[in-house]
Design a protein around this motif. Structure first.
Motif, PDB file in Angstrom:
ATOM      1  N   THR A   1     -14.875 -14.946   8.447  1.00 56.12           N
ATOM      2  CA  THR A   1     -13.630 -15.328   7.784  1.00 56.12           C
ATOM      3  C   THR A   1     -13.917 -16.228   6.584  1.00 56.12           C
ATOM      4  O   THR A   1     -13.386 -16.014   5.496  1.00 56.12           O
ATOM      5  N   CYS A   2     -14.767 -17.211   6.788  1.00 53.41           N
ATOM      6  CA  CYS A   2     -15.113 -18.119   5.688  1.00 53.41           C
ATOM      7  C   CYS A   2     -15.931 -17.391   4.619  1.00 53.41           C
ATOM      8  O   CYS A   2     -15.716 -17.592   3.421  1.00 53.41           O
ATOM      9  N   ALA A   3     -16.870 -16.544   5.046  1.00 56.62           N
ATOM     10  CA  ALA A   3     -17.710 -15.806   4.097  1.00 56.62           C
ATOM     11  C   ALA A   3     -16.873 -14.892   3.209  1.00 56.62           C
ATOM     12  O   ALA A   3     -17.176 -14.713   2.028  1.00 56.62           O
ATOM     13  N   SER A   4     -15.792 -14.338   3.749  1.00 57.81           N
ATOM     14  CA  SER A   4     -14.931 -13.462   2.950  1.00 57.81           C
ATOM     15  C   SER A   4     -14.228 -14.230   1.832  1.00 57.81           C
ATOM     16  O   SER A   4     -13.759 -13.646   0.874  1.00 57.81           O
ATOM     17  N   GLN A   5     -14.175 -15.546   1.949  1.00 61.35           N
ATOM     18  CA  GLN A   5     -13.576 -16.415   0.923  1.00 61.35           C
ATOM     19  C   GLN A   5     -14.642 -17.027   0.019  1.00 61.35           C
ATOM     20  O   GLN A   5     -14.343 -17.876  -0.813  1.00 61.35           O
ATOM     21  N   GLY A   6     -15.905 -16.627   0.248  1.00 60.90           N
ATOM     22  CA  GLY A   6     -17.002 -17.193  -0.532  1.00 60.90           C
ATOM     23  C   GLY A   6     -17.350 -18.609  -0.112  1.00 60.90           C
ATOM     24  O   GLY A   6     -17.895 -19.379  -0.883  1.00 60.90           O
ATOM     25  N   ARG A   7     -17.019 -18.960   1.123  1.00 62.10           N
ATOM     26  CA  ARG A   7     -17.259 -20.303   1.640  1.00 62.10           C
ATOM     27  C   ARG A   7     -18.047 -20.199   2.930  1.00 62.10           C
ATOM     28  O   ARG A   7     -18.397 -19.111   3.357  1.00 62.10           O
ATOM     29  N   ARG A   8     -18.335 -21.349   3.554  1.00 61.79           N
ATOM     30  CA  ARG A   8     -19.021 -21.319   4.837  1.00 61.79           C
ATOM     31  C   ARG A   8     -18.300 -22.194   5.851  1.00 61.79           C
ATOM     32  O   ARG A   8     -17.635 -23.152   5.484  1.00 61.79           O
ATOM     33  N   LEU A   9     -18.441 -21.830   7.106  1.00 63.60           N
ATOM     34  CA  LEU A   9     -17.779 -22.549   8.191  1.00 63.60           C
ATOM     35  C   LEU A   9     -18.425 -23.915   8.380  1.00 63.60           C
ATOM     36  O   LEU A   9     -19.640 -24.054   8.291  1.00 63.60           O
ATOM     37  N   ARG A  10     -17.605 -24.912   8.635  1.00 63.55           N
ATOM     38  CA  ARG A  10     -18.092 -26.261   8.939  1.00 63.55           C
ATOM     39  C   ARG A  10     -17.846 -26.535  10.420  1.00 63.55           C
ATOM     40  O   ARG A  10     -16.779 -27.024  10.792  1.00 63.55           O
ATOM     41  N   PRO A  11     -18.816 -26.218  11.280  1.00 62.06           N
ATOM     42  CA  PRO A  11     -18.627 -26.473  12.708  1.00 62.06           C
ATOM     43  C   PRO A  11     -18.566 -27.973  12.997  1.00 62.06           C
ATOM     44  O   PRO A  11     -19.086 -28.783  12.231  1.00 62.06           O
ATOM     45  N   SER A  12     -17.925 -28.315  14.090  1.00 62.99           N
ATOM     46  CA  SER A  12     -17.715 -29.717  14.442  1.00 62.99           C
ATOM     47  C   SER A  12     -17.751 -29.871  15.961  1.00 62.99           C
ATOM     48  O   SER A  12     -17.504 -28.919  16.692  1.00 62.99           O
ATOM     49  N   ILE A  13     -17.994 -31.077  16.402  1.00 59.81           N
ATOM     50  CA  ILE A  13     -17.939 -31.332  17.841  1.00 59.81           C
ATOM     51  C   ILE A  13     -16.506 -31.268  18.357  1.00 59.81           C
ATOM     52  O   ILE A  13     -16.278 -31.229  19.556  1.00 59.81           O
TER      53      ILE A  13
END
Length: 86
Positions: free
Chosen positions: A58-70
């Motif tokens: 989903t994030c890659a389709s926007q040209g971005r990357r996911l920011r995982p969190s605790i």
């Protein structure tokens, strides 16, 4: 007596500190959480790896990357990635 004085000094110094302001004015865009389902169907709690792949895509389709969190969590069939995409 020394402990009380040290504690008082520590509390007084802590009150002088202000947290850094947050918001768009500081160059940080407000992030929306990414909420993913299994092609419109609910995920199961144990399907976290599959949900992560969907969130990454989903994030890659926007040209971005996911920011995982605790603080990412499973919520009623939806995996929620609170930091969103960067």
């Amino acid at each position: 007596m020394r402990v009380a004085a040290a504690l008082s000094l520590t509390l007084a110094l802590g009150a002088c500190v202000q947290p850094a302001p947050q918001g768009a004015g500081q160059g940080t865009a407000a992030r929306e959480p990414v909420r993913v389902t299994n092609a419109g169907q609910p995920f199961r709690m144990y399907e976290g790896a599959a949900a992560r792949r969907v969130a990454d895509a989903t994030c890659a389709s926007q040209g971005r990357r996911l920011r995982p969190s605790i603080y990412d969590r499973f919520e009623a069939g939806t995996w929620v990635y609170v930091e969103g995409c960067a």
